[in-house]
Structure formats: C-alpha cells, structure tokens
Design an enzyme around this catalytic site. Structure first.
Site, short mmCIF file in Angstrom:
data_model
loop_
_atom_site.label_atom_id
_atom_site.label_comp_id
_atom_site.label_asym_id
_atom_site.label_seq_id
_atom_site.Cartn_x
_atom_site.Cartn_y
_atom_site.Cartn_z
N GLU A 117 14.16 32.39 -9.57
CA GLU A 117 14.95 33.28 -10.43
C GLU A 117 16.06 32.50 -11.15
O GLU A 117 16.40 32.80 -12.29
CB GLU A 117 15.52 34.43 -9.60
CG GLU A 117 14.42 35.38 -9.15
CD GLU A 117 14.89 36.43 -8.18
OE1 GLU A 117 14.77 37.63 -8.50
OE2 GLU A 117 15.38 36.06 -7.09
N GLU A 140 9.06 36.97 -1.59
CA GLU A 140 9.76 38.14 -1.06
C GLU A 140 8.81 39.20 -0.50
O GLU A 140 9.14 39.87 0.49
CB GLU A 140 10.64 38.76 -2.15
CG GLU A 140 11.82 37.91 -2.56
CD GLU A 140 11.51 36.92 -3.68
OE1 GLU A 140 12.45 36.33 -4.24
OE2 GLU A 140 10.31 36.75 -4.00
#
Length: 265
Positions: free
Chosen positions: A143, A164
């Site tokens: 990210e 995740e």
C-alpha cells in the site's frame, strides 16, 4: 535545510534527488516508529528545495516492506468501548457526507492511525516519487508502494502479496482502491481475495510495476530516471503530476470507508 536524522531511514540528497533507504532490521516491517519517521520526512520534503524527485528503496536484501509490525498493533492507543464503536460509526457516517466532513474525517483518521498518516503524507507529496522494489512487498508495504507515482521491480526477487485475507482481514490503507484503479477490478480481486504471491513478471504485465529489470539493473535505471526528471523545471513536473492524478483519482469516500471497516474488523 539540513536533512533530519532518523533511526530507520537513511536520506541522501544529490542532484535534486532525495534517496530514502528504509533500514529497519530484520525484515523492514512497517512499525509505528517507521510510520512516524516517514511522516516527519514528508513534512521536511515539502519544505525543502533540495529534492525534486524522491526515490524509496530498501537496505534489507530480498525485502522492501513485507507488512506491518503486528506487535505494534497492541501499542495503538484506542478509546475503550463503547466510545470506540460510536467513533467508528461516526467516522463511517462522515465518509458518506460532503468534502468538509471528509476533510475533518481525514484529520481524525491520521490522528488515530500513524500508518494512515504516513501513507497520506507520501501520497500527497508534490515531488515525483519512485519505489524501487527488489524483494517482497506485501500488506501495508504494498500500500505504501502504491502511493508512489512509479514502481520498478527486480524481475527475480520482487514478490507482491496482499496477505490480509489469510488473517480474515483485507487491505485497509488504500490497497483495495489503488489496486483496482491501477490493475483493474478483476486483478485486484485476485490479489486481495487469494493472498497469493504475484511474481514480478506477472506484476509488470498487470501494471503494478512500470517495468521490471534484471538483478542489479533496477537501482541504476531508477536513479538515472530520477536524475533526468530532477533536471527539468520544477513547476512543470509538479503540475503534470497533479493533473495526471486528477485523471483517475482514488475516491476519498471509498478510502475512508475502507479504513473505517478495517478499524472495525
């Protein structure tokens, strides 16, 4: 203006290029300390005339940033229940409101989460930003790389992974939005839902990397590109960056809803 000193970052400026080397052994996990140092660095970068391009790389072999430091999650200061639940619902409601409410929401989010504050600071830098990826880039490390304007990878060592989902979560710091904008919805689903490793060649074909190069050639190429850009008049480059980003801007509403749902999860 002198460069600030950091524990986890090495910063050198030359020929209009700020080279930022992340050095957080053993694996460059994204800790609260690293997040705060990145925010401080970005504050300095906005005020200096010494850097027209920012190049981010890693000092750790085979790792860019694999994910956040999970132990640090216990050190985040969060209000007790039921205040936390009320606050999360309020932030979700504000994300659905107009720009003034979202602006306030962003201030609160950055205050609560040093991770979001750091990524927001990197994303909003006026300089051209380049990520040099020569190893594993995953989770919030990915990210962070997505906040850069360009990404260049080592064709043998660069490995992308949004891990995740394997923990029952999802990217919560811009990953769902920026991956979809950059790669398209289907490929974003594959990366987010599967938690699979994506090799460098596939990542380049999908558009995650600008290009991948053989081992040993990534840094020289990125450095030469950064210095070429830094030689050009500053205002044209910065205005060009702003306009390119306006072509397909990530939705502030969607980014905040992503963050709120991650906080709730």
């Amino acid at each position: 203006m002198s460069v600030p000193s950091f524990e986890r970052l090495r910063v050198e400026t030359s020929d209009g290029v700020a080279t930022v080397t992340i050095d957080a052994p053993p694996l460059n996990h994204f800790s609260i300390g690293l997040a705060r140092e990145l925010s401080t660095l970005c504050h300095w970068l906005r005020r200096t005339d010494d850097a027209r391009v920012v190049l981010v790389q890693s000092a750790i072999d085979d790792f860019f940033i694999p994910h956040l430091d999970l132990e640090d999650l216990d050190n985040l200061s969060t209000p007790p229940e039921p205040l936390r639940s009320i606050g999360v619902r309020l932030m979700e409601w504000m994300a659905h409101c107009g720009p003034p409410a979202r602006w306030l929401n962003q201030l609160v989010l950055c205050k609560l989460s040093p991770y979001h504050a750091a990524l927001e600071a990197v994303s909003s830098l006026p300089q051209i930003t380049i990520a040099v990826i020569e190893g594993r880039v995953g989770g919030i490390g990915s990210e962070l790389a997505l906040c850069a304007d360009m990404r260049f990878g080592d064709c043998e060592r660069a490995v992308l992974n949004q891990l995740e989902a394997s923990f029952g979560l999802f990217p919560g710091a811009g990953g769902t939005q920026r991956l979809a904008l950059l790669l398209g919805e289907g490929r974003a689903h594959e990366i987010v839902a599967s938690s699979m490793d994506i090799d460098a060649t596939t990542g380049e074909r999908w558009g995650y990397y600008n290009r991948v190069l053989p081992a040993g050639e990534v840094r020289p190429f990125a450095n030469a590109l950064a210095r070429r850009i830094a030689r050009f008049p500053r205002d044209g480059v910065r205005t060009g960056k702003r306009l390119v980003r306006r072509a397909r801007p990530p939705s502030r509403k969607a980014l905040q809803l992503e963050a709120v749902h991650f906080m709730r999860a």
